[in-house]
Design an enzyme around this catalytic site. Structure first.
Site, PDB file in Angstrom:
ATOM      1  N   PHE A 120       7.547 -19.223  39.493  1.00  0.00           N
ATOM      2  CA  PHE A 120       6.237 -19.386  38.695  1.00  0.00           C
ATOM      3  C   PHE A 120       5.624 -18.246  39.138  1.00  0.00           C
ATOM      4  O   PHE A 120       5.555 -17.847  40.468  1.00  0.00           O
ATOM      5  CB  PHE A 120       5.881 -20.765  39.205  1.00  0.00           C
ATOM      6  CG  PHE A 120       4.704 -21.003  38.168  1.00  0.00           C
ATOM      7  CD1 PHE A 120       4.861 -21.306  37.048  1.00  0.00           C
ATOM      8  CD2 PHE A 120       3.521 -21.153  38.884  1.00  0.00           C
ATOM      9  CE1 PHE A 120       3.730 -21.742  36.017  1.00  0.00           C
ATOM     10  CE2 PHE A 120       2.474 -21.519  38.342  1.00  0.00           C
ATOM     11  CZ  PHE A 120       2.496 -21.588  37.167  1.00  0.00           C
ATOM     12  N   ASP A 150       9.297 -24.998  46.119  1.00  0.00           N
ATOM     13  CA  ASP A 150       8.247 -25.408  45.445  1.00  0.00           C
ATOM     14  C   ASP A 150       8.823 -26.515  44.587  1.00  0.00           C
ATOM     15  O   ASP A 150       9.805 -26.063  43.772  1.00  0.00           O
ATOM     16  CB  ASP A 150       7.753 -24.464  44.547  1.00  0.00           C
ATOM     17  CG  ASP A 150       6.381 -24.744  43.803  1.00  0.00           C
ATOM     18  OD1 ASP A 150       6.502 -26.001  43.429  1.00  0.00           O
ATOM     19  OD2 ASP A 150       5.972 -23.888  43.054  1.00  0.00           O
ATOM     20  N   TYR A 191      -0.240 -33.174  39.768  1.00  0.00           N
ATOM     21  CA  TYR A 191      -0.615 -33.537  38.454  1.00  0.00           C
ATOM     22  C   TYR A 191       0.318 -33.667  37.408  1.00  0.00           C
ATOM     23  O   TYR A 191      -0.080 -33.733  36.176  1.00  0.00           O
ATOM     24  CB  TYR A 191      -2.016 -32.813  38.081  1.00  0.00           C
ATOM     25  CG  TYR A 191      -1.907 -31.289  38.121  1.00  0.00           C
ATOM     26  CD1 TYR A 191      -1.104 -30.710  37.396  1.00  0.00           C
ATOM     27  CD2 TYR A 191      -2.200 -30.659  39.298  1.00  0.00           C
ATOM     28  CE1 TYR A 191      -1.000 -29.131  37.193  1.00  0.00           C
ATOM     29  CE2 TYR A 191      -2.141 -29.305  39.441  1.00  0.00           C
ATOM     30  CZ  TYR A 191      -1.399 -28.509  38.462  1.00  0.00           C
ATOM     31  OH  TYR A 191      -1.379 -27.232  38.290  1.00  0.00           O
ATOM     32  N   LYS A 192       1.545 -33.240  37.506  1.00  0.00           N
ATOM     33  CA  LYS A 192       2.828 -33.125  36.672  1.00  0.00           C
ATOM     34  C   LYS A 192       3.170 -34.825  36.688  1.00  0.00           C
ATOM     35  O   LYS A 192       2.750 -35.750  36.105  1.00  0.00           O
ATOM     36  CB  LYS A 192       3.644 -32.174  36.929  1.00  0.00           C
ATOM     37  CG  LYS A 192       3.101 -30.771  36.838  1.00  0.00           C
ATOM     38  CD  LYS A 192       4.068 -29.831  37.404  1.00  0.00           C
ATOM     39  CE  LYS A 192       3.296 -28.494  37.438  1.00  0.00           C
ATOM     40  NZ  LYS A 192       3.169 -27.816  36.127  1.00  0.00           N
ATOM     41  N   ARG A 233       9.480 -26.329  25.556  1.00  0.00           N
ATOM     42  CA  ARG A 233       9.763 -27.302  26.758  1.00  0.00           C
ATOM     43  C   ARG A 233       9.614 -28.783  26.054  1.00  0.00           C
ATOM     44  O   ARG A 233       8.233 -28.919  25.590  1.00  0.00           O
ATOM     45  CB  ARG A 233       8.946 -26.915  28.116  1.00  0.00           C
ATOM     46  CG  ARG A 233       9.361 -25.612  28.461  1.00  0.00           C
ATOM     47  CD  ARG A 233       8.677 -25.491  29.945  1.00  0.00           C
ATOM     48  NE  ARG A 233       7.263 -25.578  29.821  1.00  0.00           N
ATOM     49  CZ  ARG A 233       6.447 -25.641  30.982  1.00  0.00           C
ATOM     50  NH1 ARG A 233       7.135 -25.145  32.062  1.00  0.00           N
ATOM     51  NH2 ARG A 233       5.099 -25.648  30.714  1.00  0.00           N
TER      52      ARG A 233
END
Lengths: 406, 406
Positions: free
Chosen positions: A128, A207, A232-233, A380
């Site tokens: 990422f 991560d 927050y996912k 996705r």
């Protein structure tokens, strides 16, 4: 492996009826009939969180004002320990605060502080962007070479043998890698990768952003060293909620470099010299974002109530169904599956490759299916079993099929 | 200076009746009749903020979910520019995000990056602990000497001549100092101190935590280099709200060291290499805390509505009255005033010294007056003209007098 029979919409509906977690969907605000397949980007709002935040604002900040700190001051560790239970970490090793990127920066420096002889830092290929930026920045500051760990195929996870090869000369201090890749959903073997790094004298900084709340984790048992993760996912803590940071107890001497009053052993003594907390509190820096921490707390509470075993089971079943549906309906239309076939090697989103990925996501949106696109060619679809229905996933595959067949 | 006549409670009531900002008190939640003199610690909750946060939770996160990022993504700079207007900074120089301590750490490294030849960093004496910790930590990382700038008397602000002496040999890269001291409320002369530092080749990194929203600021005009500041005190943004960071346009080449995707020039290109934003956005790191930013926005909106001139005028009048009341009533009882007498050299809290400071604060609390104690011997009474009444300050002084005279 042999092709599974293509699931029908009736199959998906039957799976929803049998889903032991189906009742949790109503615990979220505003989902109604919509197919929201972006729990891997921004998890929806739990109703309990809305209530908790309103009560905090009115009665906490608005009512108790400065006296509220009596209950807020230890939130970073209280919520941290609770997150720890969810990810297989004993107490005193997890805190919540700062952004994921700031946590990465802190823990990368912490990890490297234990290897003053290191000449390199390694980062998984296609990592990422913010992780790569942190690695590049820290490497430049510390005058270290940056090595890229090749992935297992173009779409696979970071693998133990690649880590072993990258670190073979003993020069690498820390390997940075996502447990679940943000792009393809490929999931690494934490225990094997950790062991490979350790054998070469390196630590792994994981991560967990696309893993925490999505797949079962056992940080202590799997030999994790350091980890960060977004809340927050899959933890449903709201946009910009504070991130988790984990440092294994055996690494308590590895200090992060931002010396702040919340990491000081006696915060209100106003002492002249920084004396670090002996546990994960050293990872704390400034005044914690109280509302964000309460939202993390509520998000974790929902996961506890559902149970990690049930979440894992339903999650696997959803991935299996969407995988089978996509295999049957989309492969003949030129779509490729980027996500690994092995259930143990994937997280909770399915990544489809097609040159018209962006147009496909737009077409889904017109049908009320919310998914996302990652340049150049990936769609996705996230399966977050707390709120995703089997039919949501099925409808997404069918929507893509219709669009491509039109 | 000659003693002013002691104000009576009737005088304080008359000042409240004539206060052009008195109507703003009702814009806060739950103050009712209470005397809350801790606007310098945690500002009370504005009613508009409660509404804004509830709407964000329900309609933004809960309703728009991931699409909400269309309006949230640029909040750090949009709110930053708005804070900038309040502190006399042109656009593109202020962002809001992270904690004050993290901002300090970032900007101290940024400042020192422009002085690779520096051998020392300077910090004001008796500086707030987290500032001292950051300075010590960064100095250790960069192998720099830490010099302490002596203050103007035990209680005074950091002064230009002391900065000039500390930096005279040209070794100091950055001076860290609070504009308004957290303990005594003494306020430095930003323009004079900046000029003194510049003459010696140093930059000044100001901590505006006890200044922003409290006293008029003119960062650009006063030659400020770098600044950070807390938003949950006089800006009323709630516990742990994100902090401001200012970098003067002429210092845009001074980059902070935490490379994150929000500081990248094309965030969603997912480019391989970090390319810093050309303006204050380089100071951004990770995903911004949306709710906290909205609360800062509302807090600043209240200040804009009241007007900086009116706030300054009423603020000075409140400080004058509480100073005169304390001088008349408390000096004969063994209390000393730590806050400077010169209105231009003080912020918005009055600091009283007495060996029984803690007991005095407890006694005030019994009377419904909320003030605080800083070890060993200081009582702080904050005058935040948006919500503090003249009678609140008068009653606090009278409460201390009664307790000491008993």
């Amino acid at each position: 492996m042999p092709a599974a029979p293509a699931p029908t919409r009736a199959d998906a509906e039957a799976l929803d009826r049998a889903d032991p977690l189906a009742r949790f969907r109503d615990r979220f605000v505003g989902l109604d009939g919509s197919a929201y397949l972006m729990g891997n980007s921004l998890g929806p709002l739990p109703a309990a969180t809305e209530d908790r935040l309103a009560a905090f604002t009115r009665e906490g900040w608005g009512g108790r004002r400065v006296e509220g700190w009596e209950e807020w001051l230890d939130l970073p560790t209280r919520v941290g320990d609770r997150v720890g239970r969810l990810v297989g970490a004993g107490p005193g090793q997890v805190v919540v605060g700062d952004s994921t990127t700031v946590q990465l920066h802190k823990l990368l420096h912490a990890g490297l502080s234990g290897r003053p002889d290191a000449r390199a830092v390694a980062v998984a290929d296609d990592e990422f962007p913010t992780d790569r930026y942190v690695v590049d920045g820290v490497a430049a500051d510390r005058d270290l070479e940056v090595r890229v760990v090749p992935l297992d195929g173009c779409d696979g996870p970071v693998a133990a043998d690649a880590v072993a090869r990258t670190c073979a000369d003993g020069a690498v201090g820390v390997v940075v890698a996502s447990l679940v890749r943000y792009r393809t959903g490929a999931r690494a073997d934490m225990a094997a990768v950790s062991a490979a790094a350790h054998a070469a004298g390196a630590l792994v900084l994981w991560d967990l952003s696309h893993a925490v709340g999505a797949v079962p984790l056992a940080l202590d048992a799997d030999g994790a060293d350091l980890a960060v993760g977004c809340t927050y996912k899959y933890l449903n803590a709201g946009p910009g909620a504070p991130a988790l940071a984990y440092r294994a107890r055996r690494h308590a001497h590895l200090h992060q470099p931002i010396h702040g009053w919340f990491g000081q052993v006696d915060q209100f003594a106003m002492d002249a010299t920084y004396a670090p907390q002996p546990d994960a509190r050293q990872l704390l820096v400034g005044t914690p974002p109280v509302a964000g921490l309460l939202a993390v707390d509520e998000g974790v509470a929902l996961h506890e109530e559902a149970g990690v075993d049930a979440l894992a089971e339903v999650g696997r079943a959803q991935m299996r169904m969407v995988w089978d549906a996509a295999t049957a309906a989309l492969l003949p239309l030129g779509v490729a599956l980027a996500t690994p076939a092995d259930p143990a090697r994937r997280g909770q989103h399915l990544a489809l490759r097609h040159p018209d990925a962006r147009a496909l996501v737009d077409a889904l949106a017109d049908d009320g299916v919310v998914a996302d696109h990652r340049a150049p060619d990936i769609v996705r679809l996230a399966a977050a079993p707390l709120h995703t229905r089997f039919v949501d996933l099925w409808d997404a595959v069918e929507g893509i099929r219709r669009h491509l067949a039109a």
